[in-house]
Design an enzyme around this catalytic site. Sequence first.
Site, short mmCIF file in Angstrom:
data_model
loop_
_atom_site.label_atom_id
_atom_site.label_comp_id
_atom_site.label_asym_id
_atom_site.label_seq_id
_atom_site.Cartn_x
_atom_site.Cartn_y
_atom_site.Cartn_z
CB THR A 145 2.64 54.72 77.45
OG1 THR A 145 2.27 56.05 77.09
CG2 THR A 145 2.92 53.92 76.19
CE LYS A 201 -0.16 56.44 80.97
NZ LYS A 201 0.11 57.83 81.37
CE1 TYR A 219 9.55 62.15 74.69
CE2 TYR A 219 7.40 61.65 75.63
CZ TYR A 219 8.52 61.26 74.95
OH TYR A 219 8.63 59.97 74.50
#
Length: 244
Positions: A61, A65, A206
Amino acid sequence: MSRYGLIGKTLNYSFSKEFFSKKFEKEERDDTYENIELESPEALAQYLKNNKNDFKGFNVTSPYKEAVIPLLDRVNKEAKIIGAVNTIKVTPTKKLVGYNTDVYGFALTLSDFLPIKERTALILGTGGASKAIAQVLKTMDFDYKFVSRKGSDDIYSYQDLTDDVIKQHYLIINCTPLGTYPNVLVYPKIPYMSITKDHVLIDLIYNPSQTEFLKRGFTQGARVCNGLKMLNLQAKKSWSIWQK
């Protein structure tokens, strides 16, 4: 027993660890999944060199990346085109192979919101996740533009986002960390009053489930979606790659 892990810099709350820990418990597997916090690309390189033999796979993450790519033995064709890797498989011969499952997760998430009035999009942010989003939009024949703090010939700055620009781009995806817990009152500075019921706003965040970005879009009548479905889909895809 197999070991898996999530590589990142700040992993206060990890979807991946929770997802895989629950999966292993439910399936009565002895496998483990751990968070691996690393402070720099140099620390990342050292960690993979010293520990890859102990793992079967990694998720990657922000902010690694892109930085992880030169450290891999091979990169899947799609991930190479995108220029970002979020899943690493450790082969039986201990080679590191990079993949991008963000594409799979976002494509299926976006398909739930089609058709959109026009296939025009703004991608907020230019990091590794945004590259996967751009690949999906390109494949789906969207006309898209990146938005960053510093604009250029090909990239809007936030100051460039006039009412007309917002009204001409019906899909807006937040690929920045703005609004992530605990900084839940922070949000991308765009002209929300120009958003309409014809717009779709997708946030890759999220936690919280409803960011300020999504709340402001929803207030204007837009359809909105957080990053949870995408994360579920990409996690399942990662698992299938590790088990091949």
